[in-house]
Design a protein around this motif. Structure first.
Motif, PDB file in Angstrom:
ATOM      1  N   SER A   1       0.832  -1.209   0.000  1.00  0.00           N
ATOM      2  CA  SER A   1       0.000   0.000   0.000  1.00  0.00           C
ATOM      3  C   SER A   1       0.862   1.252   0.000  1.00  0.00           C
ATOM      4  N   ALA A   2       1.903   1.248   0.817  1.00  0.00           N
ATOM      5  CA  ALA A   2       2.788   2.418   0.889  1.00  0.00           C
ATOM      6  C   ALA A   2       3.521   2.645  -0.430  1.00  0.00           C
ATOM      7  N   ALA A   3       3.855   1.569  -1.136  1.00  0.00           N
ATOM      8  CA  ALA A   3       4.552   1.713  -2.421  1.00  0.00           C
ATOM      9  C   ALA A   3       3.636   2.303  -3.486  1.00  0.00           C
TER      10      ALA A   3
ATOM     11  N   GLY B   1       2.355   8.295   1.243  1.00  0.00           N
ATOM     12  CA  GLY B   1       1.877   9.486   1.917  1.00  0.00           C
ATOM     13  C   GLY B   1       0.378   9.678   1.932  1.00  0.00           C
ATOM     14  N   VAL B   2      -0.383   8.680   1.487  1.00  0.00           N
ATOM     15  CA  VAL B   2      -1.838   8.811   1.455  1.00  0.00           C
ATOM     16  C   VAL B   2      -2.418   8.226   2.741  1.00  0.00           C
ATOM     17  N   LEU B   3      -3.031   9.087   3.530  1.00  0.00           N
ATOM     18  CA  LEU B   3      -3.531   8.678   4.842  1.00  0.00           C
ATOM     19  C   LEU B   3      -4.524   7.534   4.766  1.00  0.00           C
ATOM     20  N   TRP B   4      -5.470   7.582   3.852  1.00  0.00           N
ATOM     21  CA  TRP B   4      -6.496   6.540   3.804  1.00  0.00           C
ATOM     22  C   TRP B   4      -5.901   5.183   3.466  1.00  0.00           C
ATOM     23  N   ALA B   5      -4.761   5.161   2.763  1.00  0.00           N
ATOM     24  CA  ALA B   5      -4.133   3.886   2.417  1.00  0.00           C
ATOM     25  C   ALA B   5      -3.625   3.168   3.672  1.00  0.00           C
TER      26      ALA B   5
END
Length: 191
Positions: free
Chosen positions: A91-93, A97-101
């Motif tokens: 998800s981070a890849a 930086g996307v909070l909902w992820a």
């Protein structure tokens, strides 16, 4: 009168459900956690791997404080961290930086852990570590493998010291502990 209503309303939230245990066992559990964290600190100093991560503190509490819990079993520790870490770093890849992820990866990790019956709550912190972005995935995976192995090995040895506790334990051991203490099995782990 108002106090009694308040006390009655709060009762279910304040009722302790953990069984009493002898002080000698509590002392042994605390010393085991101490030994395990010192060992992880020594591993950190000698290898530089991220083995002294916050989720391992919670894992240590499970492995030494509640070794018969299904959540403390080796397959749950390794499976939980593998799933939690993999989902989080994927998800981070894809969504850096996307909070909902972060929330999605925690939800997907929980779903997979429960589906595969390898739930380990401390591994739920992996999305927070992954999205914080301070540790490389492969280095963290290696740290989890080494640190998790160290925790399990120490727990295997430690629980052989009197007063002995079964570790790893079987669902039958857990169901027996639940029955001996007269507790309910809210998670259905004994079945």
């Amino acid at each position: 009168m108002a106090f009694r209503r308040l006390a009655a309303a709060l009762g279910p939230f304040l009722r302790r459900t953990e069984p009493d245990s002898p002080f000698r066992l509590n002392l042994k559990q605390g010393l085991g956690a101490f030994v395990a964290i010192v060992a992880l600190g020594l591993l950190l100093d000698s290898t530089g791997l991220p083995v002294l991560i916050a989720p391992f503190g919670a894992s240590t509490l499970l492995l030494f404080g509640r070794p018969s819990s299904p959540l403390a079993q080796p397959i749950n520790l390794f499976g939980g961290y593998m799933i939690g870490g993999s989902v989080a770093f994927l998800s981070a890849a894809f969504f850096p930086g996307v909070l909902w992820a972060t929330a999605v990866s925690l939800g997907v990790g929980l779903m997979l852990m429960t589906l595969l019956r390898v739930t380990h709550p401390p591994a739920g912190a992996m999305p927070l570590i992954a999205f914080h972005g301070e540790v490389d995935f492969l280095m963290l995976a290696e740290g989890i493998a080494v640190g998790g192995s160290a925790l399990v090995i120490i727990a295997l040895i430690w629980h052989r010291i009197p007063p002995r506790q079964a570790y790893p334990s079987s669902p039958r051991d857990y169901a027996g502990a639940i029955q001996r203490e007269g507790l309910e099995d809210p998670g259905g782990f004994g079945s």
